[in-house]
Structure formats: structure tokens, C-alpha cells
Scaffold this motif. Structure first.
Motif, short mmCIF file in Angstrom:
data_model
loop_
_atom_site.label_atom_id
_atom_site.label_comp_id
_atom_site.label_asym_id
_atom_site.label_seq_id
_atom_site.Cartn_x
_atom_site.Cartn_y
_atom_site.Cartn_z
N UNK A 182 0.83 -1.20 0.00
CA UNK A 182 0.00 0.00 0.00
C UNK A 182 0.87 1.26 0.00
N UNK A 183 1.98 1.23 0.74
CA UNK A 183 2.90 2.37 0.74
C UNK A 183 3.39 2.62 -0.69
N UNK A 184 3.87 1.54 -1.34
CA UNK A 184 4.42 1.68 -2.69
C UNK A 184 3.34 2.13 -3.67
N UNK A 185 2.16 1.55 -3.57
CA UNK A 185 1.09 1.89 -4.49
C UNK A 185 0.71 3.36 -4.36
N UNK A 186 0.55 3.82 -3.12
CA UNK A 186 0.12 5.22 -2.95
C UNK A 186 1.22 6.19 -3.35
N UNK A 187 2.47 5.82 -3.07
CA UNK A 187 3.56 6.69 -3.53
C UNK A 187 3.50 6.86 -5.04
N UNK A 188 3.29 5.77 -5.74
CA UNK A 188 3.28 5.81 -7.21
C UNK A 188 2.00 6.44 -7.76
N UNK A 189 0.87 5.97 -7.30
CA UNK A 189 -0.39 6.36 -7.94
C UNK A 189 -0.96 7.66 -7.41
N UNK A 190 -0.91 7.86 -6.10
CA UNK A 190 -1.51 9.07 -5.54
C UNK A 190 -0.53 10.24 -5.60
N UNK A 191 0.75 9.95 -5.32
CA UNK A 191 1.72 11.05 -5.23
C UNK A 191 2.62 11.16 -6.46
N UNK A 192 2.41 10.31 -7.45
CA UNK A 192 3.19 10.33 -8.69
C UNK A 192 4.69 10.36 -8.42
N UNK A 193 5.10 9.54 -7.50
CA UNK A 193 6.50 9.50 -7.10
C UNK A 193 7.29 8.61 -8.05
N UNK A 194 8.37 9.17 -8.63
CA UNK A 194 9.17 8.41 -9.60
C UNK A 194 10.51 7.97 -9.02
N UNK A 195 10.73 8.21 -7.74
CA UNK A 195 12.01 7.81 -7.14
C UNK A 195 12.08 6.30 -6.95
N UNK A 196 13.14 5.87 -6.28
CA UNK A 196 13.43 4.45 -6.14
C UNK A 196 12.64 3.83 -4.99
N UNK A 197 12.09 2.67 -5.22
CA UNK A 197 11.42 1.95 -4.13
C UNK A 197 11.96 0.52 -4.07
N UNK A 198 12.45 0.15 -2.91
CA UNK A 198 12.93 -1.21 -2.67
C UNK A 198 12.05 -1.79 -1.57
N UNK A 199 11.39 -2.89 -1.87
CA UNK A 199 10.54 -3.53 -0.86
C UNK A 199 11.14 -4.86 -0.45
N UNK A 200 11.21 -5.05 0.84
CA UNK A 200 11.59 -6.37 1.34
C UNK A 200 10.37 -7.24 1.15
N UNK A 201 10.60 -8.47 0.67
CA UNK A 201 9.47 -9.33 0.36
C UNK A 201 9.31 -10.37 1.46
N UNK A 202 8.10 -10.56 1.90
CA UNK A 202 7.82 -11.59 2.90
C UNK A 202 7.65 -12.91 2.13
N UNK A 203 8.53 -13.89 2.37
CA UNK A 203 8.57 -15.08 1.51
C UNK A 203 7.24 -15.76 1.28
N UNK A 204 6.42 -15.94 2.31
CA UNK A 204 5.20 -16.70 2.02
C UNK A 204 3.95 -15.83 1.86
N UNK A 205 4.15 -14.58 1.44
CA UNK A 205 2.98 -13.74 1.15
C UNK A 205 2.31 -14.25 -0.13
N UNK A 206 1.03 -13.94 -0.25
CA UNK A 206 0.25 -14.41 -1.40
C UNK A 206 0.83 -13.89 -2.71
N UNK A 207 0.78 -14.73 -3.77
CA UNK A 207 1.36 -14.35 -5.07
C UNK A 207 0.82 -13.03 -5.61
N UNK A 208 -0.47 -12.73 -5.40
CA UNK A 208 -0.99 -11.49 -5.98
C UNK A 208 -0.35 -10.27 -5.30
#
Lengths: 410, 502
Positions: free
Chosen positions: A128-154
């Protein structure tokens, strides 16, 4: 009483600093001319500040929360630790990221988190942080997300859509190490997640059958981190794991993080100074593989205890142990072999190859490339220099080692 | 001796006019003296000095230069280099650039000779300029200028920065800031001029500036972050200073925190070490541990309830009978209906199978799919598996190179294969390649002798040996590959016919 934003920033960045990765490289700017929005990407990344631990600050590296249901011995945020706990809201993370970015403090955000409630809930909030940065705030900077290994594929799919880089830490160099220190984590799961990230990243890089570009997925690739010195893995174990990780999962980087004491540490851990020199040698070995054409096996092949020599850089150590391959004639040797000469890097090798098409290389030419003559002389031949028997001298290795210092009596 | 005077901040265009004239006159580099007026003198005699800046000599050459006639010639790459080094602050750049221009006329390969002293010097200057630009992008800090009477409604926000570049790079870095901070107005002040970005438009000014006095509240938050992200157990100040040289520190307010951070570091580490966990834990730890125990129990119960192939798959997933499990991604179990009449045994999973966790999905799998289709065997009616269930490979840079499993690995994995055969009870087993044949027979058997006929041993399912589809991909001779594919099709057809009639 609720802690102030500054107090929470202090806790949640303190908790994030054991992740060595801060790179903002690998992603290209997508902003079209005239397109509005804040931010851009520098292909090689930018470090905006350095701290006295020698690490750079490129991204705002924070945890969403340091509450965690896992109890991994090496981690400051493990559930049995009595450190102070807190969390940010999604809106707060966005606000700090944008305000820091506008002042040119950072290249973007590296968001990680303790796992709360469930893997899916945690991943959902991070996405949600990444989505809102991109879509609501039109942020074009770098985003690195740590991935939780067993999170759902979607959720992983959506993370890849907005993030430039995704990462999953393997944490320990061997599966046994992980089982001992992180009983709730599963090395197999971690590898499978990295495997599916690789497949998705590659797919996004290929064109679809209709010639259209596939849906965006983490264009900056994936990376991982191993903790060095917490368990008994040798450098050979570590480098072997790295080889498997680089070749299997197309990782951009494997980070080696010297284990350093954490507050309220588990008794299972060594409470000693982090092995910084060992970490440095591992990075050098990693570099030799990524840029000099070495294989991980040959770097430690001659070392009986499976550990890199702490006193010599691994490339020099390799050359000293493989003297039969030297000296090399700088006027004739191939690029592959030149890259194995101690003191020569990819840039100086390219310069030599280009120059020797037009002139004969002499020692002074090498010196002009800012190459250390002391280091290179035993290993090369030029039109005016031959090492003779220098390369066979028994004390050659000793001459490169740091001078022994007499212990002071006082 | 020809004397050419250029102002200290002259750029490429000004230099080019002079250099062109000198080159047309045929003045060798060692006959030209490039002079930069002493700043104090030029101030004293400002009015007199200025015209001199246009070149001391009467530009006779320029006057006589026929229009459209090129003076000298340089390649595009050389032009890029000359343009680049003329942004350097060192007044010696004028002479160096002219020397390069002169030499390029008779030494067209000069640029390729990185060991040449002049090229080396130019490369050094270019490197310093690149670094200067990079550091400006990195270390420049904006502060917000809030207009008096508060922010304008819906207006753009205003930011101001002060930076001290070493070279004439403002024009070169401005586009970077314009792209990145396109949605705000900003002003960058430097001792050699300023850049203003207002509503998407950039304006340069060469008027020297002085540092502005400004406050920004967000800076305190940044400082808090800077202190907290520092790990006091790792002190590497040399690495810090080499990347963030102290000359930049005066314009980086956070660096003022460094002495205190270093002074406190040892104490903080000692405190952390002293605080070794005493065995007590926060209340939620107990709850989480109980939850983990519950989850483990649940998954154990789930596993215990499994039967047949799913139970086998589950047992397989944690196999550690040989060392292949250490680096493979996952076990690749067989796939297909529980009582398929036909079972195909391959060698081992490859790169793609290892990643996807399914057998025969890589290049060899695609060949197999195509040929099964040709023969008329439906893939989803066949049980597909491998003799060895983990991928064996050697890492070669970014690729994993397949390795044939050895006898020990085949033997270690054979109980799994036997269980699969027992559970599926196929009427016919087709072994693909030598490894599968060896695994099924329990000994090395020559494929060339055995292949192509259905064999029936007492008490065992009927079997037919053929090649592995990957063999077809490895054959370099297309005619040979065609021939082998024809045989492969024949042998699979034989299997299909046997099942129908046998």
C-alpha cells in the motif's frame, strides 16, 4: 502516550540498519518529457551521505514496524527481545519519504518490516505504501521492498509492479545455520520465493508474443543478504552459497553483513566485534567473480581451512598461489588473463588493450594508468621489464603482507 | 610566441574561437601561451582588461578565414572530450585542449592511447568533472522557502540550495535537477552563478552568490535519521571520508553530528553487549511461540492425514539423502494421474524445472510435449517423473550448467522412484536416457543395446528404453538430430501401440 514521529523514526531506523543493502541502482527513469511528478532514477544510484560506519545513505531505510512474530536469534526485532516497539502508519512513511526526497537527502525508500498478524497483512501494508507513492503522489524515485517469503502471489505481483527492487534475505549462509538460528523460517521457502521472483523478473524483461512489453516487474532486480560470523560457516561455504544464488536466481547483489552486537542479544550469539575485515574480503571475492571472470571455487581452492586470507586481497592471494600462470606479457595477453593480474582492473585493462594496438607498452605506460607498480611488477612482462626470478621468490608473498609490528613492552 | 588571454571561466565556445584561429595560422602548441588575467588586476583595470579578453592579437587569421572552410578536423568523440575538459577549473585546460587539438590533426588514433600523457591528463580532468557533478547531485541539500504569509493556495513549493562546485558544471547538472524536482520551484546558488527553476523553466545567471541564511524544520528529522541509521559497532571512518571528503562537510549540516556519534559509539556498544538477554521476554513472545507450536502441530496433522502420492510428495520435499538438496531450489516430484498406465522417467530436473517445481517444463520438456503430441499421447494422462529429484548443476557466473548425476545420487534417490512405481502401478514404463535406465535397472546398462523394444521381467512392470529429449537438443548435426527424432517418435509410438494392444 503515543511517541512522536521523530522518536518512532529513531526506533524504526535503528531497527533497520542491520540490513546492508541501500543501493538505488539498476532502475531506469520512466518519466516522459513533460510528465509531472516528483523524482527520477539515476542508473548507477546516488549515495547522499555516509555515516561513520562507512555505509552510504542512499535510501530512507526503515521498518514499517519492529513488532514481529518470528524469533530469529540474530535479529534485533525477534519476538523475545525487550527492545522498544512501535510502528508507522502508511501515511507517515509516505510523508517522510516525500519530504526527505524533496530536500535531496535520499534516492527513495527501502521499506522492510517485522511480520505482524500474518505475512499477507504485512505485505499488503507495505504494498500500500508503494502503491500510494506511485499512484496518488506520482513518485518516480526508487522503491525497494523487502518481500515476505510466504505472502500471497498477488501481493508479490503488485509489489513488483510498483517497486524497483525486491529482496528476500537468505540470512544465513547455510541451511543448517538458518535452522539453528531461525527455527520458524524455512530455507527451502526462501529459495523457492527467490526462484519465482527470478522467473517473474525475466518474464517482464522479455517481450510478449504480440511484441508488447510485458507488465512491469521489479526492473531493478532482486538482491539478498547473508549474515557473516554469527554461525560457523567458512568463507568457502559462504562463497558456494553465493555462487548458487547468483547463478540460480539472477541476483543483482548478494550483501554480506558482518554480524554486529545488537541490544538485548540472544545468548546463542557471539558478543564480539563484527568481523569487518572478513566482510571486506568477501566483498572483494564477490567482485572478482562479478567483474573479473573468476569462479568462486578457485578463489578459496587453495585455502585449507576454507577461509580467505585476511592479510592479502583475494586477487593477489590467488596470483601468488597460481604463479605458474605468470608473468603475463602486457603486450600480448588476452583480456581474460589481464583481468587476473593483481593491480589491474577492468578500466586499466581496457586502456591497455586499446593503447597496445597503437604502441608498445612499457612500464611507464602502466604507471600512467595509476596502477601500483609494486603490486604488478612480479606478474608482468613489458618491452622494458621482465620480473626474472622475482616471481619465484619464496618471500614474495611475505613482501605483500603487512609488516609485523613489534609488540610494545609498555 | 602567441599570447591568448581568456577569462578564468571561459568555456568551450570562447576557447574554440581562439584555438581555431591559432590552428589556422599553424601556430604549434609550444608557441602559444594561454593567459588568464589575474583576478585582482582585472578588477583594478576592469575597463581596460575586458576587451583584451577577446584575444590579444588582432585576429587576422579569423578575418582571412574563408567562410565554410573548416579549420582542422576532429572526430565527434574528440569534440566531446574537448567540450568536457573545458569545464574544468584548472586554467591549464586551455593549453592542454589546444595541444590535443593540434596533435589530433596528425595523430588520429591519439584518443585510443590511454597511456599517452596528454590523454591521461584529459582523462583525469574528465574524471574530476564527472565526480564533481556526481557529488553535486548527491550532496546538494534543498531547504524549503516558505513565502511570507504562508503558502500560496495550490501553488508550487519553493526550495533553495547552496552548493560549491569545483568546476563549471552548472549547465551540465541542471537538467538532472530539473527532471527530478520538476514539480517544485527551486534555486541553486553557487559561488560561480545560480540556476533558477520556475514553472518548468531553467534560467542561468553567472553572478557569483553567497550562502543564504535559511531554516528548515525537516532537517531535524533528517539528523535524527542520520544518527539512528549509524551502527556504532562498525567504525569505518576512512571509507566514509573517501566517499564523502571533508571538503564537502561545511555544506552538509548532518556531518556536524559525526564527532559526537563517534565519541558515544564505544559506550553504546558496551551497553548493548552488557544487555545480553536475561531470558525474560515481552508478554507477546509467549503468545507468538504458542501460535507457532499450534501451526506446527496443525501442519503435522495435515501431513499425517495424507496418503498415496501426496504423502510421498510431502516426504520427498524434505529429502536430504544426498548433498544435491543443499543448492537446488526445491524437490521436483512426479506429476500425473495416480494410476496412469504409462510412466515416463527422465534424468533429473533442469534449471526451469528447479525454479518452477514441475517436471519437464524446460526446453527438453517442450521437445517432449511436441513429440507426445505428434505420437498422440496426452501429457496429462502420463505420469512424468525423474530418476533424481533435485537439480544437479555447477554455477558458471550467471548460469547453472547441468551435471549428470553420479551413481551415489542415483542410488540415494532410487527408493523414491520405487515408491512412485509401487503407488502408480503403470503398465508400461518408458525410461528416457541412460540415467533413467540405470536407475530403473539398478546397474549401468548400455542404452544402444537395450533401446527400442518392450522388455518384460518377471514381477516388474514392462519397460521400454529410449533417449532423453534433451539429447535431440544437443546434437549439432541437424540431419543426425532429424534421424534421432524419427527414432524417438517410433519408440514412443511403439509404447502407445503396446499399451493399446498388449
Amino acid at each position: 502516550m503515543k511517541k512522536t514521529l521523530a522518536a518512532r523514526l529513531e526506533i524504526l531506523s535503528d531497527a533497520a540498519k542491520y540490513d546492508a543493502s541501500c543501493a538505488s541502482s539498476g532502475a531506469r527513469s520512466k518519466k516522459k518529457p513533460g510528465e509531472e511528478g516528483l523524482g527520477s532514477k539515476a542508473p548507477n544510484g546516488i549515495c547522499h551521505a555516509y555515516t561513520p560506519d562507512g555505509r552510504c545513505i542512499s535510501l530512507l531505510k526503515i521498518l514499517m514496524t519492529n513488532f514481529c512474530i518470528y524469533d530469529c536469534a540474530y535479529c534485533i526485532n525477534r519476538s523475545s527481545s525487550k527492545i522498544e516497539r512501535t510502528r508507522f502508519t502508511v501515511e507517515e512513511i509516505i510523508w517522510i519519504t516525500l519530504e526527505f526526497y524533496r530536500r535531496n537527502y535520499i534516492e527513495g525508500l527501502f521499506l522492510s518490516s517485522g511480520v505482524i498478524r500474518s505475512s499477507d497483512y504485512t505485505m499488503e501494508e507495505m504494498v500500500r505504501v508503494a502503491r500510494e507513492l506511485r499512484l496518488t503522489h506520482h513518485f518516480h524515485g526508487y522503491i525497494h521492498l523487502k518481500t515476505i517469503p510466504d505472502a500471497a502471489p498477488h501481493l508479490i505481483e503488485e509489489a513488483g509492479l510498483y517497486a524497483d527492487r525486491l529482496s528476500i534475505n537468505v540470512e544465513m549462509p547455510t541451511e543448517a545455520g538458518l535452522a539453528a538460528y531461525a527455527p520458524e523460517k524455512d530455507a527451502g521457502h526462501i529459495r523457492q520465493s527467490m526462484g519465482s521472483l527470478r522467473l517473474r523478473i525475466q518474464e517482464a524483461g522479455d517481450r510478449t508474443l504480440s511484441g508488447r512489453k510485458a507488465r512491469r516487474f521489479a526492473p531493478g532486480g532482486q538482491s539478498t543478504q547473508m549474515i557473516i560470523g554469527a554461525d560457523r560457516s567458512t568463507d568457502q561455504d559462504i562463497l558456494r552459497s553465493s555462487a548458487a544464488l547468483y547463478s540460480g536466481y539472477a541476483l543483482r547483489r548478494v550483501y554480506y553483513s558482518a554480524f554486529s552486537p545488537i541490544p538485548d542479544a540472544s545468548v546463542a550469539l557471539p558478543s564480539q566485534a563484527p568481523p569487518l575485515l572478513r566482510e571486506h574480503r568477501l566483498y572483494q571475492a564477490d567482485w572478482m567473480v562479478r567483474f573479473y571472470g573468476f569462479s568462486f571455487e578457485e578463489i578459496v581452492a587453495e585455502r585449507q581451512d576454507g577461509m580467505l586470507d585476511l592479510e592479502l586481497d583475494p586477487k593477489l592471494a590467488w596470483a601468488l598461489q597460481n604463479r605458474a600462470q605468470f608473468p603475463l606479457d602486457l603486450n600480448r595477453a588476452s583480456r581474460e588473463m589481464l583481468l587476473r593480474v593483481p593491480g589491474l582492473g577492468p578500466r586499466s585493462v581496457s586502456a591497455l588493450l586499446s593503447a597496445r594496438r597503437h604502441k608498445v607498452i612499457r612500464l611507464e605506460d602502466v604507471e600512467r594508468l595509476h596502477v601500483s607498480l609494486r603490486k604488478i611488477k612480479p606478474f608482468v612482462v613489458t618491452s622494458d621489464w621482465s620480473p626474472g626470478r622475482l616471481i619465484d621468490r619464496d618471500n614474495l608473498a611475505a613482501s605483500f603482507r603487512p609488516q609485523p609490528r613489534q609488540l610494545s613492552l609498555l | 610566441m602567441k599570447r591568448i588571454t581568456l577569462p578564468l571561466d571561459a568555456r568551450f565556445e570562447a576557447w574554440r574561437n581562439e584555438a581555431r584561429a591559432a590552428l589556422a595560422e599553424g601556430v604549434a602548441p609550444d608557441r602559444v601561451e594561454w593567459v588568464v588575467p589575474d583576478p585582482e588586476q582585472s578588477e583594478l583595470f576592469a575597463s581596460e582588461a575586458l576587451p583584451v579578453l577577446q584575444g590579444e592579437q588582432v585576429p587576422a587569421a579569423r578575418a582571412s578565414e574563408p567562410v565554410g572552410h573548416p579549420v582542422g578536423h576532429v572526430t565527434k568523440a574528440a569534440l566531446v572530450m574537448l567540450r568536457s575538459i573545458l569545464r574544468h577549473h584548472d586554467p591549464a585546460r586551455f593549453a592542454l585542449a589546444y595541444r590535443l587539438l593540434w596533435r589530433l590533426q596528425s595523430e588520429p588514433a591519439l584518443l585510443a592511447i590511454a597511456t599517452d600523457p596528454d590523454i591521461r591528463e584529459a582523462a583525469r580532468m574528465e574524471h574530476q568533472i564527472r565526480r564533481d557533478m556526481h557529488k553535486m547531485k548527491a550532496f546538494l541539500r534543498f531547504r524549503e522557502a516558505i513565502p511570507e504569509g504562508g503558502e500560496e493556495e495550490g501553488g508550487r513549493r519553493h526550495f533553495v540550495a547552496w552548493f560549491e562546485p569545483e568546476n563549471y558544471i552548472l549547465e551540465s547538472v541542471a537538467p538532472f535537477f530539473a527532471e527530478r524536482f520538476s514539480d517544485m520551484d527551486w534555486l541553486i546558488l553557487t559561488p560561480i552563478g545560480s540556476v533558477l527553476h520556475e514553472r518548468g523553466k531553467i534560467t542561468f545567471d553567472t553572478q557569483p552568490c553567497t550562502p543564504p541564511a535559511m531554516q528548515d524544520d525537516v532537517e531535524a528529522l533528517w539528523h535524527r535519521y542520520y544518527q539512528s541509521i549509524f551502527n556504532p559497532a562498525r567504525i569505518k571512518t576512512k571509507a566514509m571520508r573517501s566517499e564523502m571528503p571533508t571538503k564537502y562537510w561545511k555544506n552538509l549540516p548532518e556531518t556536524r553530528l559525526i564527532p559526537q556519534m563517534l565519541a558515544d559509539a564505544e559506550k553504546r556498544v558496551a551497553a548493548m553487549v552488557a544487555l545480553q538477554n536475561d531470558g525474560s521476554a515481552p508478554g507477546f513472545h509467549e503468545r507468538h511461540q504458542a501460535e507457532w507450536a499450534r501451526r506446527e502441530e496443525a501442519s503435522r496433522a495435515e501431513k499425517a492425514a495424507l496418503d498415496g502420492l501426496p504423502a510421498l510428495g510431502h516426504a520427498l520435499s524434505s529429502c536430504q539423502r544426498c548433498s544435491l538438496c543443499r543448492f537446488a531450489t526445491q524437490v521436483v516430484t512426479g506429476e500425473g494421474p495416480e494410476h496412469a498406465p504409462l510412466m515416463l522417467i527422465g534424468e533429473q530436473p533442469g534449471d526451469q524445472e528447479d525454479l518452477q517445481g514441475r517436471p519437464f517444463v524446460g526446453p527438453a520438456g517442450q521437445v517432449l510435449d511436441r513429440i507426445l503430441g505428434e505420437v498422440g499421447i496426452a501429457r496429462d494422462e502420463v505420469y512424468l517423473t525423474n530418476a533424481v529429484k533435485h537439480f544437479k548443476f555447477v554455477s558458471k557466473g550467471r548460469r547453472r550448467i547441468h551435471q549428470t548425476p553420479d551413481r551415489n545420487e542415483i542410488v540415494a534417490c532410487s527408493p523414491w522412484l520405487e515408491q512412485e512405481i509401487t503407488l502408480v502401478r503403470p503398465r508400461l514404463i518408458v525410461t528416457l536416457g541412460a540415467t533413467a535406465l540405470q536407475a530403473f535397472e539398478g546397474r549401468v546398462t548400455r542404452l544402444g543395446v537395450t533401446r527400442g523394444r518392450v522388455r518384460q521381467d518377471h514381477g516388474r512392470p514392462a519397460t521400454l528404453a529410449t533417449i532423453h529429449p534433451s539429447y535431440l537438443l544437443r546434437l549439432p548435426d541437424p540431419q543426425r538430430a532429424q534421424e534421432e527424432e524419427r527414432r524417438f517418435v517410433e519408440e514412443l509410438t511403439m509404447a502407445k501401440d503396446w499399451l493399446r494392444t498388449g
